[in-house]
Design an enzyme around this catalytic site. Structure first.
Site, PDB file in Angstrom:
ATOM      1  N   CYS A   1      73.814  72.100  57.122  1.00  0.00           N
ATOM      2  CA  CYS A   1      75.073  71.735  57.771  1.00  0.00           C
ATOM      3  C   CYS A   1      75.886  70.751  56.936  1.00  0.00           C
ATOM      4  O   CYS A   1      75.368  69.729  56.485  1.00  0.00           O
ATOM      5  CB  CYS A   1      74.756  71.125  59.131  1.00  0.00           C
TER       6      CYS A   1
ATOM      7  N   GLU B   1      86.969  66.957  62.366  1.00  0.00           N
ATOM      8  CA  GLU B   1      87.575  68.274  62.480  1.00  0.00           C
ATOM      9  C   GLU B   1      87.212  68.873  63.837  1.00  0.00           C
ATOM     10  O   GLU B   1      86.150  68.579  64.395  1.00  0.00           O
ATOM     11  CB  GLU B   1      87.098  69.188  61.346  1.00  0.00           C
TER      12      GLU B   1
ATOM     13  N   HIS C   1      67.024  77.353  65.791  1.00  0.00           N
ATOM     14  CA  HIS C   1      67.126  77.768  64.384  1.00  0.00           C
ATOM     15  C   HIS C   1      65.804  78.053  63.671  1.00  0.00           C
ATOM     16  O   HIS C   1      65.815  78.363  62.471  1.00  0.00           O
ATOM     17  CB  HIS C   1      67.921  76.745  63.557  1.00  0.00           C
TER      18      HIS C   1
ATOM     19  N   CYS D   1      86.220  73.893  70.148  1.00  0.00           N
ATOM     20  CA  CYS D   1      84.926  73.379  69.707  1.00  0.00           C
ATOM     21  C   CYS D   1      85.164  71.911  69.335  1.00  0.00           C
ATOM     22  O   CYS D   1      85.804  71.636  68.315  1.00  0.00           O
ATOM     23  CB  CYS D   1      84.454  74.203  68.510  1.00  0.00           C
TER      24      CYS D   1
ATOM     25  N   CYS E   1      77.539  63.087  61.214  1.00  0.00           N
ATOM     26  CA  CYS E   1      76.364  63.262  62.077  1.00  0.00           C
ATOM     27  C   CYS E   1      75.153  62.624  61.398  1.00  0.00           C
ATOM     28  O   CYS E   1      74.944  62.817  60.200  1.00  0.00           O
ATOM     29  CB  CYS E   1      76.117  64.751  62.308  1.00  0.00           C
TER      30      CYS E   1
ATOM     31  N   CYS F   1      70.876  67.894  59.209  1.00  0.00           N
ATOM     32  CA  CYS F   1      70.293  69.243  59.110  1.00  0.00           C
ATOM     33  C   CYS F   1      70.644  69.793  57.720  1.00  0.00           C
ATOM     34  O   CYS F   1      71.781  69.632  57.261  1.00  0.00           O
ATOM     35  CB  CYS F   1      70.854  70.160  60.186  1.00  0.00           C
TER      36      CYS F   1
ATOM     37  N   GLY G   1      78.727  66.273  64.866  1.00  0.00           N
ATOM     38  CA  GLY G   1      77.952  65.279  65.605  1.00  0.00           C
ATOM     39  C   GLY G   1      76.972  65.854  66.602  1.00  0.00           C
ATOM     40  O   GLY G   1      77.036  67.034  66.957  1.00  0.00           O
TER      41      GLY G   1
ATOM     42  N   SER H   1      70.077  74.029  69.737  1.00  0.00           N
ATOM     43  CA  SER H   1      70.077  74.542  68.361  1.00  0.00           C
ATOM     44  C   SER H   1      68.630  74.605  67.901  1.00  0.00           C
ATOM     45  O   SER H   1      68.074  73.609  67.455  1.00  0.00           O
ATOM     46  CB  SER H   1      70.868  73.603  67.444  1.00  0.00           C
TER      47      SER H   1
ATOM     48  N   CYS I   1      80.574  77.539  62.269  1.00  0.00           N
ATOM     49  CA  CYS I   1      79.433  76.709  62.609  1.00  0.00           C
ATOM     50  C   CYS I   1      78.780  76.087  61.363  1.00  0.00           C
ATOM     51  O   CYS I   1      78.460  76.784  60.412  1.00  0.00           O
ATOM     52  CB  CYS I   1      78.423  77.608  63.314  1.00  0.00           C
TER      53      CYS I   1
HETATM   54  S1  SF4 Z   1      73.906  71.009  62.732  1.00  0.00           S
HETATM   55 FE1  SF4 Z   1      74.661  69.652  64.332  1.00  0.00          FE
HETATM   56  S2  SF4 Z   1      72.994  68.174  64.588  1.00  0.00           S
HETATM   57 FE2  SF4 Z   1      72.640  69.146  62.625  1.00  0.00          FE
HETATM   58  S3  SF4 Z   1      73.669  67.819  61.095  1.00  0.00           S
HETATM   59 FE3  SF4 Z   1      75.135  69.419  61.705  1.00  0.00          FE
HETATM   60  S4  SF4 Z   1      76.337  68.488  63.355  1.00  0.00           S
HETATM   61 FE4  SF4 Z   1      74.443  67.281  63.136  1.00  0.00          FE
END
Ligand code: SF4
Length: 331
Positions: free
Chosen positions: A107, A79, A206, A93, A100, A104, A149, A204, A321
Site C-alpha cells: 500500500c 486524498e 488479504h 471513499c 497510515c 502494509c 488510514g 482487509s 485501492c
Molecule cells: S492498506 Fe490500509 S491499513 Fe494498510 S497501510 Fe494502507 S491504508 Fe494503512
C-alpha cells in the site's frame, strides 16, 4: 476550511441559527457566506473571516472516478475518491488519517503517517464531492472508510463523523449505506460491535494464513488471523450483521489454489462473504492475472463461499485501492 470552529463562533446565536447555518452548508452546499442572505450581514462577515467555506483542493479525473487532493489548515494533505456508479449511486471513499501507521507492504499510503483527521476533516471530504455532484444534480449516496488510514486507530473521530454523515441535519446518508474497513484492529472491532449503528463492517484480510499475512500486513504480528476471526465471530454473534472480507489478489503471493483452499476453510462461518480485489501496482508487487482470479473465485464458490469481485475505479489517476498517497501539490 475551518468548519470545526463554526460551533464555537456561533455558540451565542439563537438555536435556530445553528440549524439554519447547517442547512446552508450541508444541504444548500454554499461555498461563500456572502450568498447566505438569510443571515445578518454582521454574521456573514464574521463567518467569512473566521470560518471560510473554501476547501483547498485539486481534482484528478478518470472516467467515472474523481480523486481529490485536499490540503488542511496545517498543510497536511490527504486524498479522497468519488466513484460515480450510475445516476443513482455515487460513493465517496474517505480517508481517516494523514498517511497510515500500519505500513502494509502493498500500500502506497502506509509509507508515512502524520496524524489522525478530525471528524470535520472527514466530513469535509464528503462535502467537497457533494458540491461537485450538485453541478450534475446528483448526490453522495454511499460512504466507504477505505481511503488513507486505519479507521479504528482514529475511532472516536470516525464514529463522530459517521453520526454526522448519518444525521438529517448534515448529509442524511443511511447507516446501511456506510461501510467501514479495518486491517483488523481487534479493540476497534469489539467497540464497534457495541455501537448502536447499522454501519457495515469489512475486514482487509488479504491472506489465508499468518505467514503470508504477516508478510503483507505487519499488523498481523499483533493480531493474528485466529485472533482476528475470533473477534469477527463475536461481532457477528452480537450484531447478527454480515461481514465482508476483502482479499487483494497479488501475483504469486496469495493467489494460489492452496491459498483459495485455506481461505475457504477460514470462511466456513455464517454471515461472511469474500470480495476479491484486483491489486493495483504500487511498486513492489504485481496483480494476479485474470485467469488466476477466475479460478480462485470459482474455487471459493464451489466451496459455497459467497464471493464477489470488485470493479476497479481510478487506476490511471492512482485513485484505486492501496494507491492513495497525497504526493501531489495543490499549487
Ligand atoms: S492498506 Fe490500509 S491499513 Fe494498510 S497501510 Fe494502507 S491504508 Fe494503512
Amino acid at each position: 476550511m475551518k468548519i470545526d470552529s463554526l460551533e464555537e463562533i456561533i455558540k451565542n446565536e439563537p438555536a435556530y441559527r445553528i440549524k439554519q447555518i447547517r442547512k446552508l452548508i450541508y444541504k444548500d452546499l454554499i461555498e461563500d457566506w456572502n450568498v447566505a442572505l438569510v443571515l445578518p450581514l454582521s454574521l456573514r462577515e464574521r463567518l467569512s473571516k473566521e470560518c471560510p467555506l473554501e476547501i483547498k483542493h485539486k481534482l484528478f479525473k478518470d472516467n467515472n472516478t474523481l480523486k481529490a487532493l485536499i490540503e488542511f489548515e496545517d498543510g497536511s494533505k490527504i486524498e479522497t475518491v468519488l466513484m460515480e456508479h450510475d445516476q443513482e449511486r455515487s460513493t465517496v471513499c474517505v480517508s481517516s488519517q494523514v498517511g497510515c501507521p500500519l505500513k502494509c507492504s502493498f500500500c502506497a499510503t502506509g509509507a508515512s503517517f502524520k496524524r489522525n483527521l478530525t471528524s470535520f476533516e472527514i466530513i469535509e471530504q464528503v462535502l467537497l464531492f457533494s458540491r461537485e455532484l450538485k453541478k450534475k444534480n446528483k448526490k453522495v449516496t454511499n460512504i466507504v472508510f477505505m481511503g488513507m488510514g486505519e479507521p479504528f486507530l482514529n475511532y472516536d473521530n470516525v464514529i463522530e463523523s459517521i453520526k454526522m454523515i448519518n444525521s438529517p441535519e448534515y448529509f442524511n446518508i443511511g447507516s446501511r449505506k456506510i461501510s467501514i474497513s479495518t486491517a483488523g484492529i481487534i479493540e476497534g472491532i469489539e467497540r464497534f460491535s457495541n455501537e448502536d449503528l447499522q454501519v457495515n463492517l469489512s475486514i482487509s484480510l488479504h491472506a489465508p494464513n499468518d505467514l503470508i499475512r504477516s508478510n503483507l500486513m505487519p499488523i498481523n504480528k499483533k493480531y493474528s488471523v485466529e485472533k482476528l476471526l475470533k473477534a469477527v465471530d463475536q461481532y457477528i454473534k452480537k450484531t447478527n450483521r454480515k461481514v465482508m472480507f476483502e482479499y487483494l489478489m497479488i501475483k504469486g503471493e496469495n493467489d494460489s489454489l492452496e491459498s483459495a483452499e485455506e481461505l475457504s476453510l477460514l470462511m466456513k462461518r455464517p454471515l461472511v462473504m469474500v470480495n476479491l480485489i484486483v491489486y493495483n501496482p504500487t511498486g513492489k508487487f504485481k496483480p494476479s492475472d485474470n485467469n488466476t482470479i477466475k479460478k480462485f473465485k470459482e474455487y471459493l464458490e464451489k466451496k459455497g463461499i459467497f464471493t464477489t469481485q470488485r470493479y476497479e475505479f481510478g487506476r490511471k489517476i492512482n485513485a484505486a485501492c492501496g494507491q492513495l498517497a497525497a504526493y501531489d501539490t495543490i499549487n
